[in-house]
Design an enzyme around this catalytic site. Structure first.
Site, short mmCIF file in Angstrom:
data_model
loop_
_atom_site.label_atom_id
_atom_site.label_comp_id
_atom_site.label_asym_id
_atom_site.label_seq_id
_atom_site.Cartn_x
_atom_site.Cartn_y
_atom_site.Cartn_z
N SER A 237 0.77 -1.06 0.12
CA SER A 237 0.02 0.08 -0.01
C SER A 237 0.86 1.22 -0.15
O SER A 237 1.62 1.31 -0.81
CB SER A 237 -0.99 -0.10 1.16
OG SER A 237 -1.94 0.84 1.07
N ASP A 460 -8.47 -3.68 -7.08
CA ASP A 460 -8.10 -3.24 -5.52
C ASP A 460 -8.87 -1.81 -5.65
O ASP A 460 -8.56 -0.83 -6.44
CB ASP A 460 -6.73 -3.20 -5.56
CG ASP A 460 -6.12 -2.64 -4.22
OD1 ASP A 460 -6.85 -2.23 -3.35
OD2 ASP A 460 -4.85 -2.81 -4.12
N HIS A 489 -6.80 -6.21 -0.96
CA HIS A 489 -5.78 -5.20 -0.96
C HIS A 489 -4.49 -5.82 -0.38
O HIS A 489 -4.56 -5.89 1.00
CB HIS A 489 -6.32 -3.78 -0.02
CG HIS A 489 -5.17 -2.70 0.02
ND1 HIS A 489 -4.57 -2.05 -0.89
CD2 HIS A 489 -4.59 -2.07 1.12
CE1 HIS A 489 -3.82 -1.07 -0.64
NE2 HIS A 489 -3.63 -1.11 0.73
#
Length: 550
Positions: A237, A460, A489
């Site tokens: 991320s 995502d 994710h």
């Protein structure tokens, strides 16, 4: 972006074409990213850290720490332009490589150094990441690498940052209107201004130093403190963004790098436009969830079409607005709980069951899922403060509320689920009192950087797939592995065996596919009630990162 527990499979733990005008009224911008003074300061700090090393001891301050986990600290400069000035301590954790083949107990596995992991945020801690070595998907990697986690600057006990009283941060119940009134907007503007002022008041002159550039410099100092000439790093991320910044600033210091669920690193996207794209993507993922519930209407009785499921959700929102469940769960808490389902589809059964039970008269499952916890209030506020400081410091943001209002009113017409809550999360950046950085132009030339493995799920929402394509274009010699028709994710080390095979081949053998490869999606979750108060998965829940925004 809105807060949600980072539950990346990478560790099973633990994330419109407009002109974003610079905020007005801020002091002169700092020197250009990667300026000579900061680079020299990083070299000084890294040499000092290599000489000092890290004194790893028992992790007495880390709850739920396994016996093998060891903790220590590393000093880094607050300001890399002045490496002999104020120092701050970052907390670090490690579990040594087992050097045991999980499939052949008689075979000793050669140690390959350390694997440093960052779970994203900004504002998430990776201190419990090394415990992931106990999970089946990670045992081969844990045999070859010391698994290392850490709390970035501002997080946890690493020079912690706070912007308001934690009790105020978790006040509930709250509203979450998809199309807010002008009066509601005015209240949110006032709150954003107060939050930005609180950050300045509590952090003082230190506020400006919470940035992605400094996170990347801190990572190089940590590399040196661990005794590594070249770093093996995995970021999920937001961790992909400052990992890419690190690769751009220090390409010769990278041994191997995995970027899981990549942020779009285009300087024009950081961070205002990235958040607009994120809000649009969450609408699609919310639709995926509703369609899954509709396919299992025999279990949940929330409607046999996506639209009927949406109506059930809206019915619950309206009821909670009048009478909050347990006195704490209003529309805002419901929205946040269902936002998390946009990150991780293994949360779908628990959320669907809780909504179904609530509409049938049993609010307890929803309260367990959605009510804020006073026990974790300080941790949640700390994560939010770091998130806000890093994103606001990193780049220019529109200073005129009219820009935010125009862009998000337009977007909310087609993507109402997350748009306005995302605005309120980021609005302090419109009134930010510290100087803004100019985002680094992330890119490397062929042969400059060791090949990087990028992992991405096609649907995502937190880091939309076009960002992975852009990251792949900007990092020469990088390879993109895509999980098709999936939206979890963080996919490395998770449910998809094909993805894990690419991850293992790269980290253990240095093997990569051609420039791009694809995997079929992992199986959808089964429509069963949760195994416990928050869906079971006890070990993985304990390993969650703290507060992912990206």
């Amino acid at each position: 972006m809105r807060a949600a527990a980072l539950y990346t499979a990478a560790g099973s733990l633990l994330l419109t074409t407009l002109a974003a005008a610079p905020a007005g009224g801020t002091p002169g911008a700092p020197a250009a990213p990667g300026a000579a003074a900061e680079l020299r300061g990083t070299a000084v700090a890294a040499a000092r850290a290599r000489a000092a090393g890290i004194d790893f001891r028992a992790c007495s301050a880390e709850p739920d720490a396994p016996a093998a986990l060891r903790c220590g600290t590393v000093e880094v400069p607050l300001d890399y332009a002045h490496p002999y000035g104020t120092q701050i301590e970052l907390t670090v954790s490690r579990v040594r490589a087992t050097q045991k083949d999980p499939y052949n107990s008689k075979r000793k596995v050669p140690r390959q150094g350390v694997l440093v992991y960052n779970p994203g945020g900004p504002g998430a801690s990776g201190m419990l990441f090394p415990a992931a070595g106990a999970l089946p998907e990670w045992k081969r990697i844990a045999a070859a690498y010391d698994l290392v986690g850490y709390a970035p600057r501002g997080v946890g006990r690493s020079a912690p940052l706070s912007c308001e009283e934690p009790k105020r941060f978790v006040e509930a119940p709250t509203e979450a209107p998809a199309h807010p009134s002008e009066a509601f907007k005015r209240r949110q503007i006032a709150r954003a201004k107060a939050y930005a002022s609180g950050c300045a008041r509590r952090a003082g002159g230190k506020l400006r130093y919470y940035t992605s550039l400094n996170n990347a410099r801190d990572l190089d100092v940590l590399r040196a403190a661990l005794g590594e000439d070249r770093l093996t790093f995995m970021g999920a991320s937001y961790g992909t963004y400052f990992g890419a910044v690190y690769a751009t600033l220090f390409p010769s210091h990278v041994r191997r790098m995995v970027l899981d669920s990549a942020v779009d690193p285009d300087p024009a996207q950081i961070w205002y436009r990235d958040n607009l794209d994120q809000s649009a993507a969450f609408e699609s993922r919310w639709a995926d969830f509703r369609e899954w519930i509709a396919r299992h209407d025999d279990v949940y009785r929330l409607g046999d079409t996506s639209e009927k499921v949406r109506q059930s959700y809206e019915k619950a929102r309206a009821r909670l607005a009048v009478r909050p469940a347990g006195g704490k769960v209003g529309p805002g808490q419901l929205q946040n709980a269902f936002l998390m389902a946009g990150y991780y589809d293994d949360f779908w059964p628990g959320r669907a069951q809780a909504l179904s039970a609530y509409l049938k008269g049993d609010a307890k499952p929803l309260v367990r899922l959605a009510a804020p916890s006073a026990r974790t209030a300080a941790e949640a506020e700390n994560g939010n403060a770091v998130y806000t400081a890093v994103e606001c410091n990193d780049a220019p943001w529109p200073a005129d509320w009219a820009v935010w209002d125009r862009d998000n009113t337009r977007l909310a017409r087609v993507a109402p689920f997350e748009t306005w809550d995302n605005v309120w999360m980021n609005l302090p950046c419109a009134y930010w009192p510290a100087p803004r950085q100019r985002p680094l132009d992330v890119r490397t030339s062929p042969g400059e950087l060791a090949p990087v493995l990028i992992l991405a799920a096609e649907r995502d929402a937190a880091t939309p797939y076009p960002g992975a394509l852009e990251m792949n274009r900007r990092l020469a010699d990088s390879v993109l592995v895509t999980e098709r028709d999936a939206g979890t994710h963080g996919i490395g080390g998770g449910a998809n065996k094909c993805v894990n095979a690419y991850l293992d081949a790269y980290l253990l053998e240095g093997r990569l596919p051609v420039r791009r490869a694809a995997c079929a999606p992992h199986p959808e979750p089964k429509p069963a009630p949760p195994a416990g108060p928050a869906g079971g998965r006890a070990l993985k829940d304990r390993l969650k990162g703290k507060a992912d925004r990206r």
